[in-house]
Every structure is written in structure tokens, then in C-alpha cells.
Scaffold this motif. Structure first.
Motif, PDB file in Angstrom:
ATOM      1  N   THR A   1       0.757  -1.196  -0.085  1.00 16.52           N
ATOM      2  CA  THR A   1       0.008   0.203   0.026  1.00 16.52           C
ATOM      3  C   THR A   1       0.731   1.067  -0.113  1.00 16.52           C
ATOM      4  OG1 THR A   1      -0.076  -0.218   2.474  1.00 16.52           O
ATOM      5  CG2 THR A   1      -1.845  -1.231   1.088  1.00 16.52           C
ATOM      6  N   ASP A   2       2.331   1.006  -0.048  1.00 19.40           N
ATOM      7  CA  ASP A   2       2.931   2.130  -0.146  1.00 19.40           C
ATOM      8  C   ASP A   2       3.161   2.704  -1.441  1.00 19.40           C
ATOM      9  OD1 ASP A   2       4.976   0.717  -1.258  1.00 19.40           O
ATOM     10  OD2 ASP A   2       6.414   0.771   0.198  1.00 19.40           O
ATOM     11  N   GLN A   3       2.349   2.087  -2.604  1.00 20.35           N
ATOM     12  CA  GLN A   3       2.296   2.313  -4.004  1.00 20.35           C
ATOM     13  C   GLN A   3       3.462   1.988  -4.692  1.00 20.35           C
ATOM     14  OE1 GLN A   3       1.595   6.550  -3.971  1.00 20.35           O
ATOM     15  NE2 GLN A   3      -0.619   6.298  -3.818  1.00 20.35           N
ATOM     16  N   SER A   4       4.404   0.912  -3.986  1.00 20.93           N
ATOM     17  CA  SER A   4       5.446   0.366  -4.888  1.00 20.93           C
ATOM     18  C   SER A   4       5.366  -1.033  -5.128  1.00 20.93           C
ATOM     19  CB  SER A   4       6.775   0.894  -3.965  1.00 20.93           C
ATOM     20  OG  SER A   4       6.647   0.103  -2.932  1.00 20.93           O
ATOM     21  N   ILE A   5       5.984  -1.432  -6.267  1.00 25.81           N
ATOM     22  CA  ILE A   5       6.484  -2.771  -6.443  1.00 25.81           C
ATOM     23  C   ILE A   5       7.680  -2.995  -6.333  1.00 25.81           C
ATOM     24  CG2 ILE A   5       6.360  -4.690  -8.226  1.00 25.81           C
ATOM     25  CD1 ILE A   5       3.969  -3.360  -9.276  1.00 25.81           C
ATOM     26  N   ARG A   6       8.123  -4.043  -5.638  1.00 33.29           N
ATOM     27  CA  ARG A   6       9.755  -4.242  -5.448  1.00 33.29           C
ATOM     28  C   ARG A   6      10.052  -5.718  -5.967  1.00 33.29           C
ATOM     29  NH1 ARG A   6      11.805  -0.313  -1.470  1.00 33.29           N
ATOM     30  NH2 ARG A   6      10.051   1.132  -0.946  1.00 33.29           N
ATOM     31  N   LEU A   7      11.181  -5.666  -6.365  1.00 29.78           N
ATOM     32  CA  LEU A   7      11.925  -7.117  -6.780  1.00 29.78           C
ATOM     33  C   LEU A   7      13.003  -7.474  -5.726  1.00 29.78           C
ATOM     34  CD1 LEU A   7      11.837  -6.375 -10.657  1.00 29.78           C
ATOM     35  CD2 LEU A   7      10.247  -7.295  -9.203  1.00 29.78           C
ATOM     36  N   VAL A   8      13.315  -8.452  -5.478  1.00 33.60           N
ATOM     37  CA  VAL A   8      14.221  -9.044  -4.651  1.00 33.60           C
ATOM     38  C   VAL A   8      14.683 -10.374  -5.238  1.00 33.60           C
ATOM     39  CG1 VAL A   8      14.919  -9.686  -2.200  1.00 33.60           C
ATOM     40  CG2 VAL A   8      12.855  -7.998  -2.479  1.00 33.60           C
ATOM     41  N   ASP A   9      15.918 -10.451  -5.217  1.00 37.54           N
ATOM     42  CA  ASP A   9      16.898 -11.490  -5.569  1.00 37.54           C
ATOM     43  C   ASP A   9      16.836 -12.570  -4.578  1.00 37.54           C
ATOM     44  OD1 ASP A   9      19.058 -13.398  -6.124  1.00 37.54           O
ATOM     45  OD2 ASP A   9      19.641 -12.182  -7.598  1.00 37.54           O
ATOM     46  N   LEU A  10      16.158 -13.550  -4.602  1.00 36.88           N
ATOM     47  CA  LEU A  10      16.118 -14.485  -3.615  1.00 36.88           C
ATOM     48  C   LEU A  10      17.199 -15.211  -3.058  1.00 36.88           C
ATOM     49  CD1 LEU A  10      12.475 -16.000  -4.488  1.00 36.88           C
ATOM     50  CD2 LEU A  10      13.126 -14.193  -2.871  1.00 36.88           C
ATOM     51  N   GLU A  11      18.133 -15.211  -4.007  1.00 31.48           N
ATOM     52  CA  GLU A  11      19.501 -16.025  -3.402  1.00 31.48           C
ATOM     53  C   GLU A  11      20.170 -14.976  -2.751  1.00 31.48           C
ATOM     54  OE1 GLU A  11      23.709 -17.580  -5.905  1.00 31.48           O
ATOM     55  OE2 GLU A  11      21.892 -17.606  -6.800  1.00 31.48           O
ATOM     56  N   THR A  12      20.652 -13.711  -3.025  1.00 21.92           N
ATOM     57  CA  THR A  12      21.082 -12.645  -2.231  1.00 21.92           C
ATOM     58  C   THR A  12      20.304 -11.890  -1.206  1.00 21.92           C
ATOM     59  OG1 THR A  12      21.029 -10.992  -3.780  1.00 21.92           O
ATOM     60  CG2 THR A  12      22.881 -12.604  -4.343  1.00 21.92           C
ATOM     61  N   GLY A  13      19.142 -11.963  -1.519  1.00 21.10           N
ATOM     62  CA  GLY A  13      18.227 -11.229  -0.539  1.00 21.10           C
ATOM     63  C   GLY A  13      18.427  -9.617  -0.958  1.00 21.10           C
ATOM     64  N   GLU A  14      18.971  -9.137  -1.979  1.00 20.39           N
ATOM     65  CA  GLU A  14      19.374  -7.967  -2.501  1.00 20.39           C
ATOM     66  C   GLU A  14      18.215  -7.265  -3.302  1.00 20.39           C
ATOM     67  OE1 GLU A  14      23.181  -7.740  -4.234  1.00 20.39           O
ATOM     68  OE2 GLU A  14      24.193  -8.037  -2.297  1.00 20.39           O
ATOM     69  N   ALA A  15      17.897  -6.058  -3.319  1.00 19.94           N
ATOM     70  CA  ALA A  15      16.955  -5.356  -4.094  1.00 19.94           C
ATOM     71  C   ALA A  15      17.372  -5.523  -5.582  1.00 19.94           C
ATOM     72  CB  ALA A  15      16.444  -3.915  -3.695  1.00 19.94           C
ATOM     73  N   VAL A  16      16.406  -5.686  -6.301  1.00 20.90           N
ATOM     74  CA  VAL A  16      16.712  -5.536  -7.857  1.00 20.90           C
ATOM     75  C   VAL A  16      16.352  -4.058  -8.527  1.00 20.90           C
ATOM     76  CG1 VAL A  16      16.818  -6.846 -10.069  1.00 20.90           C
ATOM     77  CG2 VAL A  16      16.992  -7.998  -8.067  1.00 20.90           C
ATOM     78  N   GLY A  17      17.162  -3.233  -8.789  1.00 16.50           N
ATOM     79  CA  GLY A  17      16.807  -1.987  -9.383  1.00 16.50           C
ATOM     80  C   GLY A  17      15.932  -1.278  -8.238  1.00 16.50           C
ATOM     81  N   THR A  18      15.239  -0.295  -8.660  1.00 11.82           N
ATOM     82  CA  THR A  18      14.679   0.582  -7.750  1.00 11.82           C
ATOM     83  C   THR A  18      13.211   0.308  -7.642  1.00 11.82           C
ATOM     84  OG1 THR A  18      14.188   2.273  -9.396  1.00 11.82           O
ATOM     85  CG2 THR A  18      16.392   2.280  -8.197  1.00 11.82           C
TER      86      THR A  18
END
Length: 276
Positions: free
Chosen positions: A19-36
Motif C-alpha cells: 500500500t506504499d504504492q510500490s512494487i519491489r523486486l528481490v533476488d531470492l539468492e542474495t536477498g538484495e533489491a533488484v533495481g529501484t
């Protein structure tokens, strides 16, 4: 979860919306965000939108992320879908909408859309949405036109969907606010029988696991149970598995079912169905 291209390789990403109006992508191997974070939804001139569901996969030969949103404009509410595509999901600038935001005639739902799935049936990409308005709608994944008339659930809100191959048939499964499990042929869109009384109160999750003797349909709900079903007869495999808190979501991978229950994540091994 979906396999999406990242810097020239296919990576398993977690795709989440808020509900913060964002879609986020996360690399499930590293746990790091992918892009913004992205979303394309802004607040202006009294308009406010919130994401209600997200999925990812392939449509029309492209890797896509599909988000469902509910918007409010003054006293009016509208529901819509956004379809995003990218050749490299780590390249924020390369992400683009595959079409214009799919308002009105496309989304066609009169209530929020808490579930959206996509898949391929006999070589045809389809997108399936479920809504609080008691309808399941099916869309052509290439043209985004309606593939059939709405699949009816009466007035029961549709809270989760599953689309896939089950006992040599492509099916759509839905669980609803009246506790029922409903199913349709994903090729002809015909009902596959009377609703199954799956839970007392809202049924919140549905998926399919690989059991010892074949596929097992799994559901969970606010009655605090996880239940398993024989897809050949739609009878229950014995009593439900009790949870400490209501079950609000689930997914299955192989013989394992993961269930959200309160602040916990419960893992169930379904290699062998429980004895009656």
C-alpha cells in the motif's frame, strides 16, 4: 516468485507490492533489491491508488510483472491492472508498461482485485483476475481482451486463485469469502461441479502440492485450518491441519506447503496424505 532476466541471466526473484504504492523486486539468492521500486501510481488532484495484488511470468513472449490496484478519486473507486515489461529488470530505465494502464473495460471489476495469476493454456497466454465483486475474469495475454464471460461465484468475494495443469486438465481454482473452493476448466471455462465447502468462514489461500500418490489441492482459511483435497473426487484427505492463528495465504512447491498464519510461516510436508 518468478524467473526474470537480470543482467543477462535468468534469476529467481521475489515480487512484492504494498500500500506504499510500490512494487519491489528481490533476488531470492542474495536477498538484495533488484533495481529501484516502481509502480507508476501517483497521488494528484485527489487521486489515490494502492496495490492489491501482483504476479509475474510470461505474456506474449515477454517477461512481465502485473500489478492490480484500487484507486480512489474523490468519492469514486476504480480498479485497474498495470502490465510492465523489461529485457533486464535490474535496469530501472528499461522498464516500461506493455500497454496503457488497463482501466475500466479491461479490469471490469467493481471491487478490489486481491488476486491475479497468469499462465499458458494450449499455447494461449491468459491472465486471470479475482475480485471482491464475486467474479473471476479471464483475459487474452496478447490482446488483453476478454477471453470469456465472467466466471460467477454468486456474491462471494474471490480471495485467491490458482491456474495450472491438474489431472490432465487445465483448471482455474478459486477460494472465496463464503469458505468455498470453486473450479473451472481453463480451456472451455465451464464449471467443474458444485462448490466445495472447504472452510468455516473466509477461505484465503489455494495451491497444489505434489503428494505421494499425485497432486493434492491445499486450502487455508480464517478457521485456522489447512485442508487437503483429492482432485479426482474433491473429497477431503481426513481432518484439517490446525494452525495457531488463521491462515491468510499459502503457496506450494513440490510436496511442501508454506502457510502464512499470524506472524508465523508454517511449513507442511505433504509427501503422504494424512490417514482418514
Amino acid at each position: 516468485m518468478a524467473e526474470l532476466p537480470v543482467a543477462g541471466t535468468s534469476r529467481l526473484l521475489g515480487v512484492v507490492c504494498s500500500t506504499d504504492q510500490s512494487i519491489r523486486l528481490v533476488d531470492l539468492e542474495t536477498g538484495e533489491a533488484v533495481g529501484t521500486p516502481f509502480g507508476g501510481i501517483v497521488e494528484s488532484m485527489g487521486t489515490r491508488c494502492e496495490w492489491t495484488a501482483v504476479t509475474a511470468g510470461s505474456l506474449a513472449g515477454r517477461k512481465v510483472v502485473v500489478g492490480a490496484a484500487t484507486g480512489h478519486y474523490r468519492r469514486h473507486r476504480y480498479n485497474t491492472l498495470y502490465v510492465y515489461a523489461a529485457e533486464d529488470w535490474s535496469d530501472t530505465a528499461a522498464r516500461k508498461t506493455l500497454s496503457e494502464p488497463l482501466f475500466g473495460p479491461f479490469s471490469a471489476h467493481r471491487g478490489p482485485v486481491p488476486c491475479v495469476v497468469l499462465g499458458t493454456v494450449e499455447g494461449r497466454d491468459i491472465l486471470v483476475t479475482g475480485s471482491f465483486d464475486g467474479h473471476v475474469r479471464v483475459w487474452d495475454g496478447h490482446t488483453f481482451e476478454r477471453a470469456t464471460e465472467p466466471l460467477e461465484t454468486g456474491s462471494a468475494p474471490v480471495l485467491d486463485l490458482w491456474l495450472g495443469r491438474l489431472l490432465d486438465r487445465d483448471v482455474v481454482l478459486a477460494v472465496c469469502g463464503d469458505g468455498t473452493l470453486r473450479r473451472w476448466d481453463a480451456r472451455t471455462f465451464e464449471s467443474l461441479g458444485e462448490p466445495v465447502a472447504a472452510h468455516d468462514g473466509e477461505a484465503r489461500g489455494v495451491s497444489v502440492a505434489d503428494g505421494a500418490d499425485g497432486p493434492v489441492v491445499v486450502t487455508t482459511g480464517l478457521d485456522g485450518l489447512v485442508r487437503t483435497w483429492d482432485p479426482a473426487t474433491w473429497s477431503a484427505y481426513g481432518p484439517g491441519h490446525p494452525l495457531l492463528h488463521p491462515g491468510t495465504a499459502l503457496d506450494c512447491a513440490g510436496p511442501t506447503a508454506l502457510v502464512a498464519s499470524g506472524v508465523t510461516l508454517v511449513r507442511l510436508d505433504l509427501d503422504a496424505p494424512p490417514a482418514p
